[in-house]
Structures are given as C-alpha cells and as structure tokens.
Scaffold this active site. Structure first.
Site, PDB file in Angstrom:
ATOM      1  N   SER A  87       0.838  -1.200   0.000  1.00 37.18           N
ATOM      2  CA  SER A  87       0.000   0.000   0.000  1.00 37.18           C
ATOM      3  C   SER A  87       0.877   1.257   0.000  1.00 37.18           C
ATOM      4  O   SER A  87       1.590   1.521  -0.975  1.00 37.18           O
ATOM      5  CB  SER A  87      -0.953  -0.027   1.193  1.00 37.18           C
ATOM      6  OG  SER A  87      -1.939   0.969   1.078  1.00 37.18           O
ATOM      7  N   HIS A 191      -8.842   0.848   0.029  1.00 39.61           N
ATOM      8  CA  HIS A 191      -8.750  -0.128  -1.066  1.00 39.61           C
ATOM      9  C   HIS A 191     -10.109  -0.768  -1.370  1.00 39.61           C
ATOM     10  O   HIS A 191     -10.214  -1.963  -1.649  1.00 39.61           O
ATOM     11  CB  HIS A 191      -7.698  -1.197  -0.753  1.00 39.61           C
ATOM     12  CG  HIS A 191      -6.325  -0.639  -0.592  1.00 39.61           C
ATOM     13  ND1 HIS A 191      -5.566  -0.197  -1.661  1.00 39.61           N
ATOM     14  CD2 HIS A 191      -5.584  -0.419   0.527  1.00 39.61           C
ATOM     15  CE1 HIS A 191      -4.414   0.262  -1.210  1.00 39.61           C
ATOM     16  NE2 HIS A 191      -4.400   0.148   0.114  1.00 39.61           N
TER      17      HIS A 191
END
Length: 737
Positions: A87, A191
């Site tokens: 990430s 996400h």
C-alpha cells in the site's frame, strides 16, 4: 537474488527513525519544512497523538522508509533486483527505484493521506487463520455484498474493507463462527469502492507531476506484476481503490528467483512473505479438501463430514435436510421409532432434498425383535433409500443383508454396482471384519431359497463387502465400548489394508472416525490419523434442529468434558452393555447402575428387600412395580411378543429385567418431552465431545444452543481443522528450513 520491500500503514510506532533522523538531518529538515510540522517530533515523541492518524501516518512512514533505504545502500547493501511495498510502502519502493525524487514522493503521500483520511464512513477487519478464498466465501455466504477482501496479505491473513455498518456486522458474524479477527484502527474503508472520491481527486492532483518509469522493477499492489513503462500515475491512481495483492506479489517474486527479502522500515512483511513461501511448499487446505475424495464422490458430498442418526428421532428430518443442502451427510435417527414414524420422516426428507442432495437413514440392530428390524428394512426398500447407517450390529442379520444385496446389479463391465450402501459403525475389530467381508453364505443361501434375492444378486453379494464405509467409533455418547481413537483407528486401518489386499475389492473401503469429535483440533487429529471422514454425534444434539426438548438442550449447552458417565443400555440390559449419558444435574446414571446391580444380585422382583422395592416405586418408577409389570405385559401382547411374555412369567429373572427396562424407556421419554417435574430421571445420551465444543464456543454467539445450527457447526469444525492443519504444516516446514 534480493527484493527490497517496504511496509505500509500499521507499521508506524512511536520512536521509529531515531538513528535515521540523526544520520540525515538535511532530509529530515526538508521533510519538516514541506509538511509544516516536525517529522522528528512526530515520530519520536508524538506529543499530540497524531502518528496513528492517516494524514500523518503516511508521510511519516514514507520519510522513514526512504531514509532506511538510503542507510541500507550506504551501508553496503547491493542494488535490489526488485522493489515492492505494501500500500503506502509502494511509494517508498517507487522512490528507491528512481520513479520520482524525495520531495515529489513526500508531496504525493501527504495529499494521498489527506484524501484517504477524509473518506470516512468505512472500516477494515483483519482476519487471521484463513486465506483469501475462505474469507471471500464467508463474506459471500453472510450476504455482505458491499464488502471486499482489500488486502490479501498471506495464505493465513486477509483484510476486509467496506462501510462501517457492514464491517461491524461482519465482526459479529466471524465471532459467531469462532474465526479470529481484529478491527483495524483506520479512518475509512481503504482499497475499496468507498475510496472512489479520493481516487478521483488524487488523479487530478497527479496531473501536476511528471512521474517516471522505475529503473528497477517495482511490483504493483493492484496487479502483482511490474509497473509498465509510462504508467506510474495510472497505477498509483488505481491503487487507492483496488485490493493489495500481496500474496501474489510475493509469489511473483519467488517465481522470478528471489531468495531473500530485505524489509526496510518494519518487520511484518518479512513474516508474511515467509508464510507465503511456506505455503508454496505446503499448499493451504480448504474444508473441502479434508478427508477422502472417494468418500465424497461416492455419496455426492462437498465435505467429508457425517452426522450420525441419534436415537428416537433426535437426528430429525430437519437436521438431515439442513446437512444435505450444505453438502454434508446426515442420518435420520430411527431407534425406538415405529415403521410409520420412520416412513413419515423419510418422506419429509425426500420431498425436501430430492435426488440431488445426500441423506441416509439409521438402522439399529434389534436383538430382541428381528421382525421389527425387518419391518424397518421394508420401509427403506419401499421408499428406495440408498444409504443406511448400521448401528449396534454384532453380526450380519438377514434384514441387513437383504437390504445390501437387493441393491446389487451387474454393470456394463461385469462388476457389481451397489445401489444400496451401508455405512457401518463399529468399535470392535471382529465386527469391523464382518462388515468388511461379503455377507455370510448361510444368510445369502437362506434369502435366496426364500425368494427374497435373485441368483444374480446372491452371486454379486459374494464379491463385495457388506459395507464400503466403516466408521470406527471410539468412546462416544450413547452405546460405547469406551475405545480410544488413537488405538482403534490405526489398528482398523491396518485391518482394512489386509482385507483389501486379500480380497481385491474393485471399490476401496473408506474408514471414518467417530467419538470425541467436538473441536477443530479433534477433527484435524482424525484426518491426521488417516480417517477418510469424520462422524459427529453429541455436538448435534445441542442444536436448533435436534428433536429433543429445550430443557435438555439448556442442560447440554452448559456441560464440560467431565460431566458424563456410563450407565447400562436399556436395549441390551441383560448383557451389561453401556451407554454414555449426561451426569450433571440428573440421577439417571447412578439409578441405572443401581438397577443393573440389583438384577445381578437377585433372582427376581419378589426377592428384593422391602425397603429397596419401596425406594424403586417412590423415586424410580413413581408407581407400584405390579402396575409396571401389568403395563409391560400389555405392551408385549399388543406387539405380538407372546413367547417373551410366557418366558418372563416362567422365569422371575427375565420378568425383573423387563420391569427394569421400563425405567430406561421412561427416562428417555421424559427427557425428549422435557417433563420438568421429573428432571432428575432424564436419560440423555451424550459424550465429552459436547463439553469440548462448549468450551470452544464459550464467549461466541454460538454459546447458546438457540444459535447453533447443525450445518454451521459442521462447517466451523471443518474450516477450523483446515486452518489448524495448514498452520501446523507451515510451522513444521519453517522449522525444517
């Protein structure tokens, strides 16, 4: 070959970067000026408790990650063959690979953090012990259509993301299924589609920058493949809403020849990578993978999981139907039921399950009344029941052989085709041997002479075992020989091996384990021992679908492993056979054993001491023994058992046995009915497996029997066993490496 990896949000910790800030004061000052606050103070002291806020976390991790990479290179670290980051860590990887400079990267992550922090209304849950497919199945089965697996971190860890309300409900759903999880302290559903507004704003922000192509391959979170040339801005835009495919990222790096992972700025990714590396050596198991594929295909099952037929219909049509629809196998309990009651149960099951779902019917040996056993088989044949569970048989009876052999026909290849199957429950090697052998010749010859079987059926019966499925029953609820599973199963598996070698059966014999199956660890142990399937009993009696009284279920949900005892079996009273029953809160075990002791020491009812007889009439039977005998005699006449009645009238010992047996029937009946006025006399068959299940479910939504459904209990046991075995295998592989 090395891959350098960088952790994402969650790796932050007060005190991080101390040596780095001292080593690189210029970059530290540059970062503080750009951010408008002291990055050193934030990371080392966090005076305003901002380090865990997304808009502060992401710039802090980026700065520490970049400085850690510079330190590593200047300390002699060679150029990595690949870079990757989880990430936010992907920005550190891109900077290290030359896609943009320090200032540009810091501006990007500052804006990214601000936008993601502003996207409230969402949340995330980390699930451990299960892989992506298992978690996806749970989310789908629970009807959580707005949630997604946002981070596939390893074969043993996933993160689910979405709206806060659904995340809260998912937590309860997982807790009820004893799945390990933790709510993450994040401000939004990262996400996931909830980040779409942030993504669109970030896309516009990126238009003000010229981002290059990495000089060294960087594996993208969203694709688990290297960044394409000229696509850096596009990939970073997609990354905000698309899942982090970390497991696949590690797998790609391993496939590319990476042998060493160097994590900068944390340690969590190294552990995840090792889990994935271990899983490549030993793939993760699913509940569907456990047990024998032969057994599953033979009976049309999704899972190698069976629920036995509990007596007096406790294993109800509802219980069997629910299991069948879940791809598990349940047996209708018939012991103590009339042919008419059995017929009604079969019709209910068949109308609900049709031909596409599995089910079976229990047949219990009737040593006193072979005609009653034959009547049950008549019902099975009339309704074309294809599978029975044979319980309490010590030899092959004409009725059971008739059922098995009448379902045989010759296939196109000349081999026997078995349309009627018998799943046998055994606890002794000699009984197992009888079921693994063809039906006795004498019984086949008699059935053939009586015109019950054709010549072809009798001939084919000599080429197949009585049962292709043998359940080894260790110490269990109800009838039990008190066997130990770790002794019985290995011995009988060896017995099976010899039988198959000697007889050369075309179709293999499967062997399952019953008794003591109440937790995922117990299920896992059964499969490790070599079981082709597991069969549960006691744990199913304390479910919504079990056809016993609420009063019994309330008692059972609170028992522990030590709350059972052994008592004489009412249907085999004279032989001294034992059943395992509930002890906590009842007097039945002690009273049942007292009756058998009296039967052993006295020759008849008339020989009992007056005080003893009075005690029996007052507390056991609640009526005079002469009236009990009158009821017994009426029942024997009504059922046509005149010979037994005459024998009892001639033999005081036989009469005493029949009178005492009436207590066993009474105690079982009042438990099923839930009669509150005589609770102490309840006879409830159960084993310690239920106590272990209660321990496992304590503190979950399934603690109450009202929230226990038989198929959900089965799935929880299997999923937990698969996770247990996978984790154990990975740990074993890690030790060896």
């Amino acid at each position: 070959m090395k891959a350098v990896i960088f952790p994402g949000q969650g790796a932050q910790a007060k005190g991080m970067g101390r040596e780095l800030f001292d080593a690189y004061p210029e970059q530290t000052e540059q970062a503080s000026e750009l951010l408008g606050y002291s990055i050193r103070e934030l990371c080392l002291e966090d005076p305003r408790r901002e380090l865990n806020r997304t808009e502060f976390t992401q710039p802090a991790l980026f700065v520490v990650g970049v400085l850690a990479h510079r330190w590593w290179r200047e300390s002699g670290g060679e150029e990595a063959a690949f870079y990757a980051g989880h990430s936010l860590g992907e920005y550190c990887a891109l900077h290290a690979a030359g896609a943009f400079d320090f200032e540009t990267g810091l501006r990007l992550v500052r804006r990214r953090g601000e936008l993601m922090a502003s996207a409230d209304g969402g949340g995330m849950i980390a699930v451990t012990g299960l892989g992506r497919e298992q978690v996806t199945d749970l989310v789908r089965e629970g009807g959580f259509c707005t949630l997604v697996v946002a981070n596939d971190n390893s074969p043993e860890q996933c993160v689910v993301s979405g709206d806060s309300e659904s995340i809260d409900e998912l937590g309860d759903y997982l807790h009820a299924r004893a799945v390990r999880w933790v709510r993450l302290r994040v401000s939004g559903g990262f996400h996931s589609a909830l980040m779409r507004p942030a993504q669109q704003e970030f896309r516009r922000f990126l238009d003000g920058f010229e981002l290059g192509t990495p000089r060294v391959p960087v594996i993208a979170n969203s694709t688990a493949r290297p960044y394409p040339a000229g696509a850096t801005a596009e990939m970073l835009t997609d990354q905000i809403v698309r899942p982090v495919r970390w497991t696949e990222t590690v797998q790609h790096l391993l496939d590319a020849g990476v042998t060493e992972f160097v994590e900068l700025g944390g340690s969590v990714l190294t552990k995840l990578a090792e889990q994935t590396r271990a899983a490549r050596r030993i793939p993760g198991l699913r509940a569907e993978d456990l047990g024998s594929e032969v057994f599953r295909k033979r009976h049309g099952l999704r899972f190698a999981y069976v629920a036995g037929g509990m007596y007096r219909g406790i294993a109800s049509p509802e219980l069997v139907i629910r299991l069948g629809r879940a791809g598990m196998l349940g047996f209708l309990g018939t012991g103590g039921l009339s042919p008419e009651e059995i017929e009604r149960g079969i019709k209910e099951i068949q109308s609900s399950l049709g031909e596409e779902h599995p089910y079976g019917v229990n047949v219990i040996a009737n040593h006193d009344d072979p005609a009653a056993e034959a009547a049950v088989v008549d019902v099975l044949l009339r309704h074309r029941v294809r599978l029975v569970e044979a319980s309490a048989f010590i030899q092959m009876t004409p009725a059971l052989v008739r059922y098995r052999a009448s379902g045989l026909r010759r296939g196109a290849d000349g081999q026997p085709v078995c349309d009627h199957r018998v799943l046998a429950k055994v606890s002794r090697p000699e009984v197992a041997a009888a079921f693994m052998a063809p039906p006795p010749d004498a019984v086949l010859d008699r059935l053939r002479a009586d015109g019950v079987l054709t010549a072809e059926q009798a001939e084919l019966a000599r080429r197949v075992p009585m049962s292709h499925d043998i359940t080894v029953e260790a110490d269990s609820g109800g009838h039990t020989d008190g066997g130990i599973s770790t002794v019985l199963l290995p011995a009988m598996l060896e017995q099976r091996r010899r039988v198959q070698e000697e007889r050369g059966y075309a179709e293999p014999i499967c062997m399952g384990l019953a008794g003591g199956i109440g937790t995922p660890a117990a299920v896992a142990a059964a499969f490790v021992l070599g079981a082709d399937y597991v069969l549960t009993g006691s744990v199913n009696q304390c479910t919504v679908e079990a056809a016993t009284s609420d009063a019994v279920k309330e008692m059972l949900q609170d028992i522990d492993v030590q709350d059972t005892d052994y008592a004489p079996a009412g249907d085999m009273f004279e032989l001294g056979s034992k059943v395992q029953v509930l002890r906590k809160g009842v007097f039945f075990p002690s009273r049942g054993n007292k009756l058998h002791a009296l039967y052993t020491h006295y020759d008849g009812i008339e020989d009992l001491p007056a005080k003893t007889r009075a005690l029996l009439e007052r507390t056991y039977f609640r009526e005079p023994l002469d009236e009990v005998w009158a009821d017994v005699a009426r029942h024997l006449r009504a059922t046509g058992r005149h010979e037994l009645l005459e024998r009892a009238q001639r033999q005081p010992k036989q009469k005493m046995a029949l009178i005492f047996r009436r207590y066993f029937g009474y105690s079982a009946r009042i438990a099923l009915e839930g009669r509150a006025e005589d609770k102490v006399n309840y006879q409830v068959h159960t084993g310690p497996a239920l106590g272990s299940l209660n321990q496992w479910l304590r503190g979950t939504a399934h603690e109450s029997w009202r929230h226990r459904h038989v198929d959900e209990i089965g799935r929880m046991l299997l999923v937990g066993a698969a996770s247990y075995l996978t984790t154990f295998s990975h740990r074993l592989a890690e030790r060896r490496s």
